[in-house]
Design a protein around this motif. Structure first.
Motif, short mmCIF file in Angstrom:
data_model
loop_
_atom_site.label_atom_id
_atom_site.label_comp_id
_atom_site.label_asym_id
_atom_site.label_seq_id
_atom_site.Cartn_x
_atom_site.Cartn_y
_atom_site.Cartn_z
N ALA A 131 -0.76 2.92 3.82
CA ALA A 131 -2.01 2.25 3.68
C ALA A 131 -1.68 1.16 2.61
O ALA A 131 -0.87 1.14 1.84
CB ALA A 131 -3.18 3.29 3.26
N ILE A 132 -2.75 0.47 2.48
CA ILE A 132 -2.84 -0.69 1.65
C ILE A 132 -4.03 -0.53 0.54
O ILE A 132 -5.08 -0.40 1.12
CB ILE A 132 -2.62 -2.12 1.87
CG1 ILE A 132 -1.30 -2.39 2.55
CG2 ILE A 132 -3.18 -3.19 0.88
CD1 ILE A 132 -1.35 -3.76 3.30
N GLU A 133 -3.76 0.17 -0.63
CA GLU A 133 -4.90 0.49 -1.69
C GLU A 133 -4.72 -0.20 -2.98
O GLU A 133 -3.73 -0.01 -3.47
CB GLU A 133 -4.85 2.06 -1.78
CG GLU A 133 -4.80 2.74 -0.19
CD GLU A 133 -4.62 4.17 -0.65
OE1 GLU A 133 -4.29 4.69 -1.69
OE2 GLU A 133 -4.61 4.94 0.50
N ASN A 134 -5.80 -0.87 -3.31
CA ASN A 134 -5.93 -1.23 -4.86
C ASN A 134 -4.66 -2.24 -5.19
O ASN A 134 -4.07 -2.21 -6.18
CB ASN A 134 -5.84 -0.25 -5.74
CG ASN A 134 -6.90 0.70 -5.51
OD1 ASN A 134 -8.28 0.32 -5.45
ND2 ASN A 134 -6.91 1.91 -5.82
N GLY A 135 -4.34 -3.05 -4.17
CA GLY A 135 -3.46 -4.26 -4.41
C GLY A 135 -2.04 -3.60 -4.29
O GLY A 135 -0.86 -4.51 -4.67
N ASN A 136 -1.63 -2.32 -3.93
CA ASN A 136 -0.25 -1.78 -3.62
C ASN A 136 -0.30 -1.23 -2.15
O ASN A 136 -1.40 -0.86 -1.44
CB ASN A 136 -0.03 -0.62 -4.73
CG ASN A 136 0.14 -1.17 -6.00
OD1 ASN A 136 0.88 -2.04 -6.50
ND2 ASN A 136 -0.92 -0.88 -7.06
N VAL A 137 1.11 -1.22 -1.92
CA VAL A 137 1.29 -0.26 -0.45
C VAL A 137 1.71 1.17 -0.91
O VAL A 137 2.14 1.48 -1.70
CB VAL A 137 2.44 -1.04 0.31
CG1 VAL A 137 2.92 -0.05 1.49
CG2 VAL A 137 2.23 -2.34 0.65
N VAL A 138 0.95 2.08 -0.24
CA VAL A 138 1.00 3.44 -0.43
C VAL A 138 1.27 3.99 0.71
O VAL A 138 0.85 4.07 2.00
CB VAL A 138 -0.54 4.01 -1.14
CG1 VAL A 138 -0.16 5.61 -1.38
CG2 VAL A 138 -0.94 3.14 -2.16
N VAL A 139 2.59 5.02 0.61
CA VAL A 139 3.22 5.62 1.76
C VAL A 139 2.80 6.89 1.26
O VAL A 139 3.26 7.49 0.41
CB VAL A 139 4.71 5.24 1.59
CG1 VAL A 139 5.29 6.27 2.89
CG2 VAL A 139 4.97 3.84 2.09
N HIS A 140 1.96 7.63 2.27
CA HIS A 140 1.59 9.19 1.98
C HIS A 140 2.63 9.79 2.57
O HIS A 140 3.15 9.76 3.49
CB HIS A 140 0.19 9.41 2.61
CG HIS A 140 -1.01 8.30 1.94
ND1 HIS A 140 -1.61 8.96 0.92
CD2 HIS A 140 -1.34 7.38 2.34
CE1 HIS A 140 -2.37 7.94 0.48
NE2 HIS A 140 -2.42 7.04 1.58
N LEU A 141 3.14 11.00 1.77
CA LEU A 141 4.08 12.04 2.18
C LEU A 141 3.33 13.28 2.73
O LEU A 141 2.54 13.77 1.98
CB LEU A 141 5.02 12.19 0.87
CG LEU A 141 5.48 11.09 0.42
CD1 LEU A 141 6.15 11.52 -0.80
CD2 LEU A 141 6.58 10.48 1.39
N ASP A 142 4.07 14.02 3.57
CA ASP A 142 3.37 15.09 4.23
C ASP A 142 4.59 16.30 3.83
O ASP A 142 5.55 15.76 3.46
CB ASP A 142 3.82 15.12 5.73
CG ASP A 142 2.76 14.12 6.33
OD1 ASP A 142 1.64 13.74 5.77
OD2 ASP A 142 3.02 13.75 7.53
N GLN A 143 4.09 17.43 3.66
CA GLN A 143 4.97 18.57 3.23
C GLN A 143 6.00 18.79 4.24
O GLN A 143 5.99 18.60 5.55
CB GLN A 143 4.25 19.71 2.97
CG GLN A 143 3.14 19.48 1.88
CD GLN A 143 3.77 19.21 0.45
OE1 GLN A 143 4.98 19.78 0.24
NE2 GLN A 143 3.24 18.54 -0.28
#
Length: 190
Positions: free
Chosen positions: A178-190
């Motif tokens: 996702a793109i959130e608050n001016g950064n690219v955020v890669v969410h990690l799964d367990q």
């Protein structure tokens, strides 16, 4: 006065507890990385700078396209990144290495495990300015640009994960991007 032996045992015990805590934290990647990995626009820009200019020949070399000088930005309140390029167009052997205009696109991002990189997702051309074409895109130049965009989004990552990051991820899987608050955020799964 505390006997030396008691102090030595206390120090050894504290050292053992600290080492145990450190090893426990290292055994779970969540403790090291949290639930996501964040990339700044500058990190992505450095990756793009290393991979441009790019030259493409179409129609057996009758038409050529050179993309250069990528400029990446992420609006603070947006959910898509923006890429601006200088573009050189050539036809019938004319030189496409000099900028003859510019264009901009916006896009979301996706992770592709085969390239270990972040790729454009649902890119859209937002703006085109090519004075040699009267400032507007004609059908052939739009088709050429859209063809490049589809190929680029499929095959070329905007950013490629390096081995040290992948090693730190361990067995964790990459989830959504996702793109959130001016950064690219890669969410990690367990």
């Amino acid at each position: 006065m505390i006997p030396r032996r008691t102090l030595r045992i206390a120090h050894t015990t504290l050292f053992a507890i600290a080492m145990f805590a450190l090893l426990s934290a290292c055994s779970t990647m969540g403790a090291l990385l949290g639930d996501d990995v964040r990339f700044t626009p500058m990190q992505l820009q450095h990756s793009l700078d290393r991979n441009f200019p790019k030259h493409y020949d179409k129609l057996g070399g009758l038409v050529s396209l050179t993309l250069m000088n990528p400029r990446l930005s992420i609006p603070q309140d947006g959910n898509r990144l923006r890429l601006d390029f200088d573009v050189g167009l050539g036809a019938l052997g004319s030189d496409s290495s000099k900028a003859s205009g510019r264009f901009a696109l916006t896009s979301a991002l996706r992770f592709d495990p085969s390239t270990r990189g972040l790729h454009l997702l649902d890119p859209r051309i937002e703006q085109v300015d090519v004075p040699a074409l009267g400032g507007v895109m004609n059908a052939s130049s739009r088709a050429l640009l859209n063809s490049w965009l589809s190929e680029y989004a499929r095959e070329e990552p905007v950013y490629r994960f390096d081995n040290s990051l992948l090693d730190r991820l361990g067995s964790r899987r990459i989830g959504t991007t996702a793109i959130e608050n001016g950064n690219v955020v890669v969410h990690l799964d367990q």
